[in-house]
Design an enzyme around this catalytic site. Structure first.
Site, PDB file in Angstrom:
ATOM      1  N   LYS A 297      56.865  56.809   0.130  1.00  0.00           N
ATOM      2  CA  LYS A 297      56.964  57.342  -1.237  1.00  0.00           C
ATOM      3  C   LYS A 297      57.325  56.212  -2.202  1.00  0.00           C
ATOM      4  O   LYS A 297      58.234  55.428  -1.939  1.00  0.00           O
ATOM      5  CB  LYS A 297      58.036  58.434  -1.258  1.00  0.00           C
ATOM      6  CG  LYS A 297      58.213  59.161  -2.571  1.00  0.00           C
ATOM      7  CD  LYS A 297      59.287  60.239  -2.413  1.00  0.00           C
ATOM      8  CE  LYS A 297      59.442  61.055  -3.687  1.00  0.00           C
ATOM      9  NZ  LYS A 297      60.477  62.112  -3.518  1.00  0.00           N
TER      10      LYS A 297
ATOM     11  N   SER B 283      58.468  66.163  -5.201  1.00  0.00           N
ATOM     12  CA  SER B 283      58.004  64.900  -5.744  1.00  0.00           C
ATOM     13  C   SER B 283      57.359  63.976  -4.713  1.00  0.00           C
ATOM     14  O   SER B 283      56.769  62.964  -5.082  1.00  0.00           O
ATOM     15  CB  SER B 283      59.171  64.167  -6.412  1.00  0.00           C
ATOM     16  OG  SER B 283      60.197  63.867  -5.476  1.00  0.00           O
TER      17      SER B 283
ATOM     18  N   SER C 292      61.512  68.530  -2.619  1.00  0.00           N
ATOM     19  CA  SER C 292      60.546  67.443  -2.784  1.00  0.00           C
ATOM     20  C   SER C 292      59.936  66.934  -1.493  1.00  0.00           C
ATOM     21  O   SER C 292      58.956  66.197  -1.528  1.00  0.00           O
ATOM     22  CB  SER C 292      61.186  66.272  -3.538  1.00  0.00           C
ATOM     23  OG  SER C 292      61.492  66.651  -4.859  1.00  0.00           O
TER      24      SER C 292
END
Length: 524
Positions: free
Chosen positions: A125, A200, A224
């Site tokens: 990420k 996210s 997320s």
């Protein structure tokens, strides 16, 4: 009476969703386009299996890394998940791995113990610091910022032999549940390119679901990890908070974030969750009972069908109600256990509880960092109202969700509601008493399957199904359960008591075996 924060956010986004339809640029239609099916059999093996084959010299790390590079190059133009690659460096590192294995004299067992992920590719990420890679979280003003160090969990994964291939997309500042920003663009769902991937950790979920990665890392403060894993048909684990350090991420934790922010593994195959968690949790692995053997027949199982019908969230769709019921039926039939249905009235206030606690100051009295300040870094704070006006004429560098979050933050009532505090405290007591150290419950990961792009604006608080688990500080594993009527992933989250992460990971193994786990989106 003044509006509550929950009503305020809904009112703001409800109004701006209409503005969005009027002023947002049209994106190229993806209708009819589809991901190609997986053709290389190496892409259908777990990280655990790949590591074993590499150690045994049945396949080289270079072959495995190249297979994933080829797949990313094949699917990324369609899903836009990987925003910066390090393919050349990864191939060089893979060649070094193969050389190390050739020269190793201690045998396969030594390599497995010392380097359990030796030669296995990894996606990351973009909010994590990965040395040499951008660390912007989609903020235009942070363009050009490159990480100079690795976040601690990445240090551990690289020490275990994993090879990062690149970094993946996030929403602007990681505070929305659709992955879209003005620096990298929007990320598409591998099962339907017209649909969202969640956030996210949305780029991670997308590239894993597309078979462009086998293992990845995410972070979770409101769902997320679990929402992207649910929408993209893969496994994801939200670790008990405080076990895995959240240092060297952007945005940095502030206020009481560390109490609710969790890091964890995201994988296509459930057997990779446990070894990844053991590695990522160092040096705090001792806090969890990850080496304890779990007998599922001795666990106490519960199912929570929904949040009781909160007006803030969609009702849980029929197909998700049905698949959770099928899980209950299989547990009872296969394990001989009784799955008890329970309901917690306080879940009705799930979003308000999460929103209230996220706005509280830490033990030293320091409040969370203002969202407008994060929007402007490394320069001056943004003015959300001014950014809204700029956005209406196509001149803002910020997405409408980020602008609305900035406005919401400015208008937030900082004095928490005593009633909401009371609801949270009662929910915490009741849930912890129910679960103890040998209980798990099933709870929807979301009230519906992956929505169309931008539909989050119409129902902004549906993520309460995952967010409330953060506020309670509990570990949870999202598990895929096949595909629904529209060919989109179904799933459920499995929740356990604090520090009982090993229980949900064992249930994940069972559910993959029973329901089939990840499905190739190109084969459907």
């Amino acid at each position: 009476a003044s509006l509550t924060c929950a009503h305020l956010l809904r009112a703001l986004l409800g109004a701006f969703s209409l503005l969005f339809q009027l002023f947002s640029p049209r994106r190229p239609a993806m209708s009819g386009k589809k991901l190609p099916a997986v053709s290389n059999p190496l892409l259908l093996l777990s990280a655990t299996q790949l590591a074993k084959k590499i150690r045994r010299k049945e396949v080289s790390s270079v072959e495995v890394v190249q297979a994933y590079i080829d797949r990313i190059q094949e699917v990324n133009p369609l899903v836009n998940a990987v925003v910066k690659d390090r393919f050349d460096a990864a191939l060089q590192e893979a060649a070094q791995v193969d050389k190390l294995i050739e020269e190793e004299t201690g045998g396969e067992e030594v390599l497995e113990d010392r380097l359990p992920l030796l030669g296995v590719p990894l996606s990351v990420k973009e909010s994590y610091c990965l040395q040499g890679m951008p660390n912007t979280t989609g903020v235009v003003s942070r363009r050009g910022i490159v990480a100079t160090v690795d976040a601690p969990p990445l240090v551990q994964l690289k020490r275990a032999g994993a090879i990062p291939l690149g970094v993946t997309n996030t929403p602007e500042l990681c505070m929305w549940w659709e992955t879209h920003n003005h620096l990298y663009g929007i990320t598409n769902n591998p099962y339907d390119l017209e649909r969202m991937v969640g956030g996210s950790s949305g780029g991670e979920g997308s590239i894993l679901g597309a078979a462009g990665s086998v293992i990845g890392v995410g972070s979770d403060i409101g769902g997320s990890i679990r929402m992207p894993c649910f929408f993209n048909g893969v496994f994801g684990h939200k670790t008990t908070p405080g076990v895995i350090t959240c240092e060297n991420q952007y945005p940095p934790a502030s206020g009481r974030d560390k109490e609710y922010l969790s890091l964890g593994p995201m994988c296509r195959y459930s057997e990779d969750l446990l070894p990844m968690l053991k590695i990522m949790a160092e040096p705090n692995t001792h806090m969890l009972s990850l080496n304890t053997k779990v007998d599922l027949k001795k666990l106490r199982f519960f199912t929570v069908p929904d949040d009781g019908g909160s007006p803030s969230t969609y009702p849980v769709s029929r197909e998700l109600v049905e698949i959770q019921s099928k899980v209950v039926e299989r547990l009872e039939a296969d394990l001989g256990v009784k799955v008890q249905e329970v309901r917690f009235p306080e879940l009705h206030y799930g979003f308000r509880i999460w929103d209230t606690y996220l706005g509280l100051s830490d033990d030293e009295g320091k409040p969370p960092k203002p969202f407008a300040q994060l929007m402007g870094e490394p320069g001056r704070p943004a003015w959300p109202l001014w950014e809204l006006l700029k956005w209406m004429v196509g001149k803002s560098d910020h997405t409408i969700p980020a602008i609305v979050m900035g406005l919401h933050d400015m208008l937030r009532v900082f004095k928490p509601s005593p009633y909401i505090i009371k609801q949270k405290e009662k929910l915490q007591r009741d849930v912890e008493e129910l679960l103890g150290t040998d209980g798990v419950f099933l709870y929807p990961s979301h009230p519906r399957v992956a929505p169309k792009h931008h539909h989050t604006l119409f129902r902004p608080t549906d993520f309460a199904y995952t967010a409330i688990i953060n506020t309670l500080g509990l570990p949870a594993t999202q598990c895929p359960l096949g595909l629904g009527k529209e060919g989109l992933p179904l799933g459920v989250q499995v929740v356990a008591g604090k520090l009982q992460d090993h229980l949900t990971l064992e249930v994940a193994l069972y559910l993959e075996k029973t329901f089939g786990g990840w499905r190739d989106p190109g084969a459907n």
